[in-house]
Design an enzyme around this catalytic site. Structure first.
Site, mmCIF file in Angstrom:
data_model
loop_
_atom_site.group_PDB
_atom_site.id
_atom_site.type_symbol
_atom_site.label_atom_id
_atom_site.label_comp_id
_atom_site.label_asym_id
_atom_site.label_seq_id
_atom_site.Cartn_x
_atom_site.Cartn_y
_atom_site.Cartn_z
ATOM 1 N N THR A 199 0.822 -1.210 0.000
ATOM 2 C CA THR A 199 0.000 0.000 0.000
ATOM 3 C C THR A 199 0.858 1.262 0.000
ATOM 4 O OG1 THR A 199 -1.742 1.249 1.125
ATOM 5 C CG2 THR A 199 -0.297 -0.030 2.528
ATOM 6 N N ARG A 200 0.272 2.333 -0.580
ATOM 7 C CA ARG A 200 0.917 3.653 -0.547
ATOM 8 C C ARG A 200 -0.046 4.684 0.007
ATOM 9 N NH1 ARG A 200 -1.714 5.000 -5.639
ATOM 10 N NH2 ARG A 200 -1.605 7.209 -5.170
ATOM 11 N N HIS A 204 -7.877 1.961 5.764
ATOM 12 C CA HIS A 204 -9.140 2.114 6.472
ATOM 13 C C HIS A 204 -9.763 0.727 6.666
ATOM 14 C CE1 HIS A 204 -8.734 6.411 5.962
ATOM 15 N NE2 HIS A 204 -8.434 6.201 4.694
ATOM 16 N N HIS A 207 -9.505 -1.963 3.931
ATOM 17 C CA HIS A 207 -8.202 -2.624 3.764
ATOM 18 C C HIS A 207 -7.978 -3.686 4.830
ATOM 19 C CE1 HIS A 207 -7.969 1.484 2.043
ATOM 20 N NE2 HIS A 207 -7.733 0.731 0.986
ATOM 21 N N ARG A 293 -8.115 -3.786 -6.672
ATOM 22 C CA ARG A 293 -8.576 -2.984 -7.804
ATOM 23 C C ARG A 293 -7.541 -1.905 -8.132
ATOM 24 N NH1 ARG A 293 -10.976 1.516 -9.203
ATOM 25 N NH2 ARG A 293 -12.582 1.357 -10.830
HETATM 26 P P1 ADP Z 1 -1.335 1.159 -4.692
HETATM 27 O O1 ADP Z 1 -1.991 0.005 -5.377
HETATM 28 O O2 ADP Z 1 -0.914 2.216 -5.634
HETATM 29 O O3 ADP Z 1 -0.306 0.761 -3.714
HETATM 30 P P2 ADP Z 1 -3.300 1.492 -2.565
HETATM 31 O O4 ADP Z 1 -2.449 1.667 -1.378
HETATM 32 O O5 ADP Z 1 -4.531 2.328 -2.637
HETATM 33 O O6 ADP Z 1 -2.503 1.871 -3.881
HETATM 34 O O7 ADP Z 1 -3.741 -0.027 -2.738
HETATM 35 C C1 ADP Z 1 -3.046 -1.081 -2.191
HETATM 36 C C2 ADP Z 1 -3.631 -2.417 -2.625
HETATM 37 O O8 ADP Z 1 -4.960 -2.520 -2.156
HETATM 38 C C3 ADP Z 1 -3.741 -2.640 -4.123
HETATM 39 O O9 ADP Z 1 -3.588 -3.996 -4.418
HETATM 40 C C4 ADP Z 1 -5.152 -2.188 -4.431
HETATM 41 O O10 ADP Z 1 -5.613 -2.792 -5.588
HETATM 42 C C5 ADP Z 1 -5.877 -2.690 -3.211
HETATM 43 N N1 ADP Z 1 -7.081 -1.921 -2.847
HETATM 44 C C6 ADP Z 1 -7.142 -0.691 -2.264
HETATM 45 N N2 ADP Z 1 -8.410 -0.332 -2.018
HETATM 46 C C7 ADP Z 1 -9.180 -1.345 -2.441
HETATM 47 C C8 ADP Z 1 -10.597 -1.604 -2.466
HETATM 48 N N3 ADP Z 1 -11.482 -0.726 -1.973
HETATM 49 N N4 ADP Z 1 -11.007 -2.758 -3.011
HETATM 50 C C9 ADP Z 1 -10.137 -3.665 -3.493
HETATM 51 N N5 ADP Z 1 -8.819 -3.491 -3.499
HETATM 52 C C10 ADP Z 1 -8.331 -2.363 -2.979
#
Ligand code: ADP
Length: 574
Positions: A199-200, A204, A207, A293
């Protein structure tokens, strides 16, 4: 998927070179230096600690071309992202860098030599091809394409690394683990299956539900493995995020999860990035890896469309599942079902059942306005941490910059405004008059350069105070548009929630300023006792775009102060 407790062969160069590192350090003192960029520093750390295994250096041309074309090193090993060391032409010439040269790679923060690189080859980046193949389009709306176009230097230098020491970190040292350390940690806890979560962003409830669901499905423990190197420009800073991650770890059942920070420089390359992330997590000892996603998506392209489809990353990872040595746990978008107070992947929600979501944009809006963030979306401790870093506008700092001629009334207005803010309370108030930062308080001759330097001192201090939440009233004469623009830029780019800036032009006509000048300063300037005096022998450039224009010749002081208060109120600051 081949078997993997815990992660297969690891190229830990720090461990490998430990015996000769003192020798290498001595050698490095006599070598030509490359001072790394922030991104190169992140890459080097992961080359050295084995996070990028099987890499043992920065890619040579053969590997680079092959990775760009077919996501494989020249020997056929899967590796989807080019890891290259870019160096300017001038530097190459100045240091006579050629094949066989040995170079000391230095940490830009403390100048320590971290590694010695033996140059294999020098070659030129194929910028357009790299952009199209790796990032999917040569579109500068993609942060890594913009980086390729604007920041990447003329040459890539390929070659193997010998490690002297890893970069020193002073932040969150206890949460940083190398791949070897994390593998040992899992072994110690007898965790045979570990599902890693990349994650970046702040985490919440969605997650937490996502990771726990993955753990349940695979009977695994959870590694929360957030990126604290470089992420997408504009992301929440890593200090705030790590506070959030610590808060959310307390919401996992005891013993289920572990938090470790990853010093990766992300590329936001969506599908290719997901494959890369999987390889990295395998190296860190994870057996499973969550791809949800829009994994590592960069947002919209210059046509306003998403660069990648929401599940493109999952598709690409599945293509390579035979050789990845880590199993993907794919998820569709997690969404909230108010009727049962639970989260479900959207593809598993029965038709007609109501769902709720709060987008990133909506969350930022609620933080900005102080609007409530519901319990179903996040946790009190997480929201509290975010609110501390992103206070609502009525708690944010701001700068009101007055510009105008000598004796235009700007100091009088500034002082009256200070009184109003003091009466209102809630923020500390700072008044920075032009004369306060001059060497002495008497009006005397100044060159335009001296006036600029003075104004920029005010800008620096104003920006720092506003960043810390103060109401700042600054009143240098600031007669030049370029200076005023620089002050604005300094305030706006100071980082943190203090970048609120308002320019008030006190446009009292020169005649009036001169007529009411009881100290006789204009008279001295007219006589030539003071030179470079704005309005007499130095021009005042009226601002083209002030937020407010006032005039002491025709308006009363209280009227003017009230108009400024209204301006700030309209912007949600009072
Ligand atoms: P990044 O993918 O750029 O690191 P995030 O930190 O937002 O960005 O996402 C981390 C991981 O969690 C990714 O695999 C992303 O696809 C997944 N993810 C985040 N939010 C959701 C969500 N609401 N539903 C499904 N997967 C999610």
């Amino acid at each position: 998927m081949a078997n993997n407790p815990h992660g297969g062969v690891l190229k830990d160069l720090v461990a490998r070179d430990a015996r000769i590192s003192a020798q290498l350090r001595e050698e490095a003192a006599g070598l030509s230096d490359i001072v790394l960029t922030e991104r190169q520093l992140c890459d080097l750390e992961l080359i050295m600690n084995g996070g990028f295994s099987p890499l043992e250096g920065f890619m040579n041309e053969k590997d680079y071309k092959s990775v760009v074309d077919i996501l494989r090193l020249a020997d056929g090993t899967l590796f989807p992202i080019p890891i290259t060391l870019d160096v300017s032409k001038e530097k190459i010439e100045k240091l006579s860098i050629q094949s066989g040269s040995r170079l000391a790679l230095r940490d830009p923060r403390d100048d320590e030599a971290l590694a010695v690189l033996t140059v294999d080859d020098l070659y030129t980046p194929e910028r357009v091809k790299e952009a199209e193949q790796v990032f999917g389009a040569d579109d500068p709306a993609h942060p890594s394409v913009a980086y390729l176009r604007n920041r990447v230097q003329d040459f890539y230098v390929g070659g193997a690394i010998q490690a002297i020491q890893p970069p020193t970190h002073v932040d969150y040292v206890e949460l940083r683990y190398t791949p070897s350390e994390l593998r040992s940690h899992f072994k110690k806890l007898s965790w045979r299956k570990v599902v890693a979560f990349q994650t970046r962003n702040p985490m919440h409830r969605a997650h937490r539900e996502l990771t726990i669901r993955a753990a349940r499905q695979r009977q695994a423990n959870v590694l929360i493995h957030p990126v604290v190197g470089l992420t997408k420009p504009g992301d929440v800073d890593h200090y705030t995020r790590v506070r959030v991650y610590k808060a959310i770890m307390a919401k996992y059942p005891n013993g289920m999860g572990h938090l470790a920070l990853l010093p990766l420089a992300m590329r936001m390359a969506g599908p290719r990035e997901a494959v890369w992330h999987a390889i990295i997590r395998k190296n860190y000892g994870a057996t499973h890896f969550i791809v949800g996603r829009d994994h590592a998506g960069p947002g919209k392209n210059s046509q306003g469309k998403d660069f990648y489809g929401p599940y493109d990353a999952q598709d690409l990872v599945s293509q390579y599942h035979e050789e990845l040595q880590i199993e993907m746990v794919p998820f569709q978008q997690m969404t909230y079902l108010p009727s049962t107070d639970e989260y479900q992947p959207i593809d598993q929600v029965p038709q007609g059942v109501e769902t709720l979501d709060i987008s990133g944009t909506e969350l930022r809006r609620r933080l900005k306005t102080g609007a409530p963030i519901p319990d179903w979306f996040s946790y009190d401790a997480v929201v509290k941490t975010l609110r501390e870093s992103y206070p609502p506008r009525d708690k944010q700092g701001f700068v009101v910059l007055f510009t105008g001629l000598y004796n235009s009334g700007k100091d009088t207005i500034a002082k009256a405004l200070q009184v109003t803010f003091n009466e209102q309370g809630g923020r500390s108030v700072s008044l920075l008059l032009g004369e306060d930062v001059q060497e002495d308080k008497v009006e005397k001759s100044y060159t335009p350069q001296e006036r600029h330097v003075n104004a920029m001192r005010i800008a620096f201090v104003s920006a720092e105070l506003a960043r810390a939440g103060a109401a700042v009233i600054a009143a240098p004469i600031a007669p030049v548009e370029a200076t005023r623009q620089s002050i604005k830029d300094t305030v706006i780019h100071s980082g943190g929630p203090g970048g609120n800036f308002f320019l008030v032009h006190v446009a009292t006509p020169l005649e009036h300023c001169e007529k009411t000048d009881r100290k006789g300063v204009y008279a001295r300037a007219r006589k030539g006792d003071i030179t470079g005096f704005v309005g007499v022998d130095s021009t005042y450039e009226a601002p083209a775009k002030a937020d407010l224009v006032v005039d002491m010749a025709v308006q009363s002081l209280s009227e003017i102060v009230h108009s400024i208060v209204l301006l700030l109120e309209t912007n949600g600051l009072l």
